[in-house]
Design a protein around this motif. Sequence first.
Motif, PDB file in Angstrom:
ATOM      1  N   TYR A 246       0.867  -1.172   0.000  1.00 36.62           N
ATOM      2  CA  TYR A 246       0.000   0.000   0.000  1.00 36.62           C
ATOM      3  C   TYR A 246       0.906   1.226   0.000  1.00 36.62           C
ATOM      4  CZ  TYR A 246      -3.266   3.442   2.080  1.00 36.62           C
ATOM      5  OH  TYR A 246      -4.037   4.545   2.354  1.00 36.62           O
ATOM      6  N   ARG A 247       0.817   2.041  -1.056  1.00 42.44           N
ATOM      7  CA  ARG A 247       1.682   3.218  -1.153  1.00 42.44           C
ATOM      8  C   ARG A 247       0.809   4.470  -1.150  1.00 42.44           C
ATOM      9  NH1 ARG A 247       7.223   4.141  -2.936  1.00 42.44           N
ATOM     10  NH2 ARG A 247       7.447   6.282  -3.748  1.00 42.44           N
ATOM     11  N   ASN A 248       0.795   5.128  -0.021  1.00 41.35           N
ATOM     12  CA  ASN A 248      -0.050   6.288   0.187  1.00 41.35           C
ATOM     13  C   ASN A 248       0.481   7.519  -0.544  1.00 41.35           C
ATOM     14  OD1 ASN A 248       1.774   5.616   2.691  1.00 41.35           O
ATOM     15  ND2 ASN A 248       1.765   7.852   2.515  1.00 41.35           N
ATOM     16  N   GLU A 249      -0.390   8.488  -0.712  1.00 44.13           N
ATOM     17  CA  GLU A 249       0.016   9.771  -1.258  1.00 44.13           C
ATOM     18  C   GLU A 249       0.887  10.524  -0.249  1.00 44.13           C
ATOM     19  OE1 GLU A 249      -3.019  12.335  -2.748  1.00 44.13           O
ATOM     20  OE2 GLU A 249      -4.157  10.710  -3.687  1.00 44.13           O
ATOM     21  N   PHE A 250       1.499  11.622  -0.728  1.00 40.40           N
ATOM     22  CA  PHE A 250       2.200  12.544   0.152  1.00 40.40           C
ATOM     23  C   PHE A 250       1.183  13.578   0.631  1.00 40.40           C
ATOM     24  CE2 PHE A 250       4.926  16.586   0.208  1.00 40.40           C
ATOM     25  CZ  PHE A 250       5.205  16.447   1.550  1.00 40.40           C
ATOM     26  N   TYR A 251       0.860  13.525   1.924  1.00 39.40           N
ATOM     27  CA  TYR A 251      -0.092  14.469   2.501  1.00 39.40           C
ATOM     28  C   TYR A 251       0.714  15.629   3.085  1.00 39.40           C
ATOM     29  CZ  TYR A 251      -2.948  10.318   1.991  1.00 39.40           C
ATOM     30  OH  TYR A 251      -3.593   9.221   1.479  1.00 39.40           O
ATOM     31  N   ARG A 252       0.659  16.775   2.420  1.00 39.78           N
ATOM     32  CA  ARG A 252       1.592  17.859   2.705  1.00 39.78           C
ATOM     33  C   ARG A 252       1.451  18.446   4.093  1.00 39.78           C
ATOM     34  NH1 ARG A 252      -0.565  17.927  -1.687  1.00 39.78           N
ATOM     35  NH2 ARG A 252      -2.185  19.336  -0.999  1.00 39.78           N
ATOM     36  N   ARG A 253       0.284  18.324   4.708  1.00 39.30           N
ATOM     37  CA  ARG A 253       0.132  18.926   6.029  1.00 39.30           C
ATOM     38  C   ARG A 253       0.873  18.148   7.107  1.00 39.30           C
ATOM     39  NH1 ARG A 253      -5.806  19.375   7.577  1.00 39.30           N
ATOM     40  NH2 ARG A 253      -5.892  17.309   6.652  1.00 39.30           N
ATOM     41  N   THR A 254       1.281  16.922   6.797  1.00 41.07           N
ATOM     42  CA  THR A 254       1.918  16.069   7.799  1.00 41.07           C
ATOM     43  C   THR A 254       3.228  15.534   7.242  1.00 41.07           C
ATOM     44  OG1 THR A 254      -0.293  15.419   8.548  1.00 41.07           O
ATOM     45  CG2 THR A 254       1.564  14.120   9.352  1.00 41.07           C
ATOM     46  N   GLU A 255       4.320  16.211   7.517  1.00 45.74           N
ATOM     47  CA  GLU A 255       5.632  15.743   7.057  1.00 45.74           C
ATOM     48  C   GLU A 255       6.190  14.828   8.141  1.00 45.74           C
ATOM     49  OE1 GLU A 255       7.994  17.635   4.366  1.00 45.74           O
ATOM     50  OE2 GLU A 255       7.064  19.604   4.564  1.00 45.74           O
ATOM     51  N   VAL A 256       6.287  13.573   7.822  1.00 43.72           N
ATOM     52  CA  VAL A 256       6.590  12.534   8.813  1.00 43.72           C
ATOM     53  C   VAL A 256       8.103  12.316   8.866  1.00 43.72           C
ATOM     54  CG1 VAL A 256       6.131  10.168   9.528  1.00 43.72           C
ATOM     55  CG2 VAL A 256       4.350  11.486   8.355  1.00 43.72           C
ATOM     56  N   ASP A 257       8.702  12.633   9.988  1.00 43.46           N
ATOM     57  CA  ASP A 257      10.164  12.563  10.092  1.00 43.46           C
ATOM     58  C   ASP A 257      10.647  11.342  10.863  1.00 43.46           C
ATOM     59  OD1 ASP A 257       9.448  13.248  12.667  1.00 43.46           O
ATOM     60  OD2 ASP A 257      10.372  15.235  12.638  1.00 43.46           O
ATOM     61  N   ILE A 258       9.763  10.382  11.103  1.00 37.68           N
ATOM     62  CA  ILE A 258      10.158   9.109  11.711  1.00 37.68           C
ATOM     63  C   ILE A 258       9.824   7.984  10.731  1.00 37.68           C
ATOM     64  CG2 ILE A 258       9.882   9.928  14.084  1.00 37.68           C
ATOM     65  CD1 ILE A 258       7.144   8.605  14.166  1.00 37.68           C
ATOM     66  N   PRO A 259      10.529   6.849  10.821  1.00 32.71           N
ATOM     67  CA  PRO A 259      10.261   5.752   9.877  1.00 32.71           C
ATOM     68  C   PRO A 259       8.966   5.026  10.211  1.00 32.71           C
ATOM     69  CG  PRO A 259      11.956   5.097  11.432  1.00 32.71           C
ATOM     70  CD  PRO A 259      11.666   6.545  11.702  1.00 32.71           C
ATOM     71  N   GLY A 260       8.279   4.564   9.149  1.00 27.49           N
ATOM     72  CA  GLY A 260       7.043   3.825   9.341  1.00 27.49           C
ATOM     73  C   GLY A 260       6.938   2.658   8.379  1.00 27.49           C
ATOM     74  N   PHE A 261       6.179   1.627   8.783  1.00 30.16           N
ATOM     75  CA  PHE A 261       6.008   0.426   7.970  1.00 30.16           C
ATOM     76  C   PHE A 261       4.541   0.010   7.983  1.00 30.16           C
ATOM     77  CE2 PHE A 261      10.374   0.475   9.227  1.00 30.16           C
ATOM     78  CZ  PHE A 261      11.072  -0.062   8.167  1.00 30.16           C
ATOM     79  N   TRP A 262       4.079  -0.510   6.842  1.00 28.99           N
ATOM     80  CA  TRP A 262       2.760  -1.112   6.758  1.00 28.99           C
ATOM     81  C   TRP A 262       2.886  -2.629   6.896  1.00 28.99           C
ATOM     82  CZ3 TRP A 262      -0.302   2.571   7.618  1.00 28.99           C
ATOM     83  CH2 TRP A 262      -0.311   3.765   6.900  1.00 28.99           C
ATOM     84  N   VAL A 263       1.898  -3.230   7.567  1.00 28.80           N
ATOM     85  CA  VAL A 263       1.789  -4.683   7.602  1.00 28.80           C
ATOM     86  C   VAL A 263       0.346  -5.054   7.291  1.00 28.80           C
ATOM     87  CG1 VAL A 263       3.684  -4.982   9.239  1.00 28.80           C
ATOM     88  CG2 VAL A 263       1.327  -4.776  10.104  1.00 28.80           C
ATOM     89  N   SER A 264       0.145  -6.244   6.778  1.00 26.71           N
ATOM     90  CA  SER A 264      -1.189  -6.708   6.401  1.00 26.71           C
ATOM     91  C   SER A 264      -2.017  -7.007   7.643  1.00 26.71           C
ATOM     92  CB  SER A 264      -1.075  -7.957   5.535  1.00 26.71           C
ATOM     93  OG  SER A 264      -0.690  -9.064   6.339  1.00 26.71           O
ATOM     94  N   PRO A 265      -3.336  -7.175   7.488  1.00 26.01           N
ATOM     95  CA  PRO A 265      -4.173  -7.500   8.655  1.00 26.01           C
ATOM     96  C   PRO A 265      -3.719  -8.753   9.392  1.00 26.01           C
ATOM     97  CG  PRO A 265      -5.548  -6.843   6.805  1.00 26.01           C
ATOM     98  CD  PRO A 265      -4.158  -6.956   6.275  1.00 26.01           C
ATOM     99  N   ALA A 266      -3.419  -9.827   8.660  1.00 24.00           N
ATOM    100  CA  ALA A 266      -3.015 -11.065   9.319  1.00 24.00           C
ATOM    101  C   ALA A 266      -1.674 -10.894  10.020  1.00 24.00           C
ATOM    102  CB  ALA A 266      -2.946 -12.205   8.303  1.00 24.00           C
ATOM    103  N   THR A 267      -0.764 -10.167   9.397  1.00 26.35           N
ATOM    104  CA  THR A 267       0.540  -9.938  10.023  1.00 26.35           C
ATOM    105  C   THR A 267       0.385  -9.095  11.283  1.00 26.35           C
ATOM    106  OG1 THR A 267       1.684 -10.102   7.900  1.00 26.35           O
ATOM    107  CG2 THR A 267       2.849  -8.983   9.680  1.00 26.35           C
TER     108      THR A 267
END
Length: 536
Positions: A246-267
Amino acid sequence: MFRSRLRIFVAGLCLPFLVVVTASCNGGGSGGDTDDDALRIVLDCPPDADGPEAEGIPGEDRIFGWIENLVDIGFRRTGTREGRMAAAYVKCQFEKLGLEDVHYETATSWNWQVDDWDLRLNGEPIDSYPVAHTFVTPGEPSEFATPPEGLTAEIVDVGLGTAAEMAFQDVEGKIVLFDLKFLLPPVGFAALMEFLWDPGLTIVEPSFFVGNPYITSYEDAAQAAMDAGAVGFVGVLADYFESNRYRNEFYRRTEVDIPGFWVSPATGERMREMMDASDEPPTATLHMRGHREEAEARTVVGFLPGQSNDTIMVQSHHDSVFYGAVEDGSGTAAVLAQAQYFASQPPETREKTMMFATFDSHFTGYQQHQAFVEKYVHGEGSPYNIVANVTLEHIGKQAEIGDDGELVVNDQAEIRGVIENLGPTLKATLINEIVEHDLERTAVLNGHLLCPIGAMPTDAGFICAAGVPTASLISGPIYLYDIADTLDKVAREDLVPMTEAFIGLIEAIDETPTELIGVPLSSPLYDTLADESSAP
């Protein structure tokens, strides 16, 4: 931009061989052509490719062929070789179809890429995918990397990721695990519905109540995590099918300066079980290395002159996050289909000039959309007076989540809407075209409020907020931001009827006196919205 804002309101077959050459389709180019001229694409079609099938309304095979060619290019992300190839492809098609003044409009956007990543829980590998546009230096290019051994910290489950939950858990210096929620299902548009063509009442099924993948809780959760001092996050795609791509858009109001990861529901469920079973406070190790750099966004524009400089604009976007067959190979092909038809008509039949455009930077901040409006709508001296906009996106099949969590694609169109703020006669024309061409599962939605408050959730958001009367086709199948957006998801049988329906609407717009097309009401929020994306 506009998608996040919406929350406040809740072709004959031609299989071209793509050749990279050093000249444009008709030789030379303009507007942003640099050293990437070598990425021009020429169609090496059979000799009859410019014959009868290239005149009038294109057939299903020809329209689908354009989508196939775009998908074959690869992941058409802004600032990448594939992104430039997609722009060159559309430019070449515009030229071959006979459009005039075909050129690029450019703006500076962002290219964010991860070179490698890894997520571990208590040392055990976890299948994951990096959250796009995270771990950045706000407003600046950057190279980002966790320590060589990774970033290790205690991981805590904060449920929905609200600020209250994070304050209760005391997440400072920790990694948070939260559920991403999809907030706006099709039923959420019911209050705006003016008309629905669905004789079999097929929309009364589970996906009518399932949120789309781009109006989500992500911004609020990410901001809450950063405000609370978290050093990283893991988002469980709780409302998704069994995928983490899942590759989200760049939401300009929230510049995220920490690393993040997506995982599936089962994971995500497995991670929670492992955390509950841990004798010691569980730890997660995040490894992410990549870069974010300024990139040139290229929008392709071409024209068909009419009897006046009043201009009808037909729009989509050619960039994508993965293969982008539905988003937005289908929209780009729909624009090409309109261009072919109208280029086939005698110029004297057009009262108004026609502009065709496929945009870039849809997923990276909409900077080209804003620059376009500043030049062609707000700017002085433009030879074109844009009096109407038709935007075409997402001609795709319905999909839902099966009992086993896997994606199930059905042989019917995704529920779709045409959001419009047209005058009453054109509204009636639109409804008649939908019925005449039997575009089932299609609603007409009132955009007279959405545009002024800057909440049009489509690629037409900026142009509509700038006061241009708009009719914007959109749908939100759950696979849009996923690598699963492949050719089999395109609603092929709707490609020609959709083309014919919008030909009828555009011809009616052309015949309508400009002052009767719609109310050109500019959003009082436009300057605020523009400020949020004025920097790349």
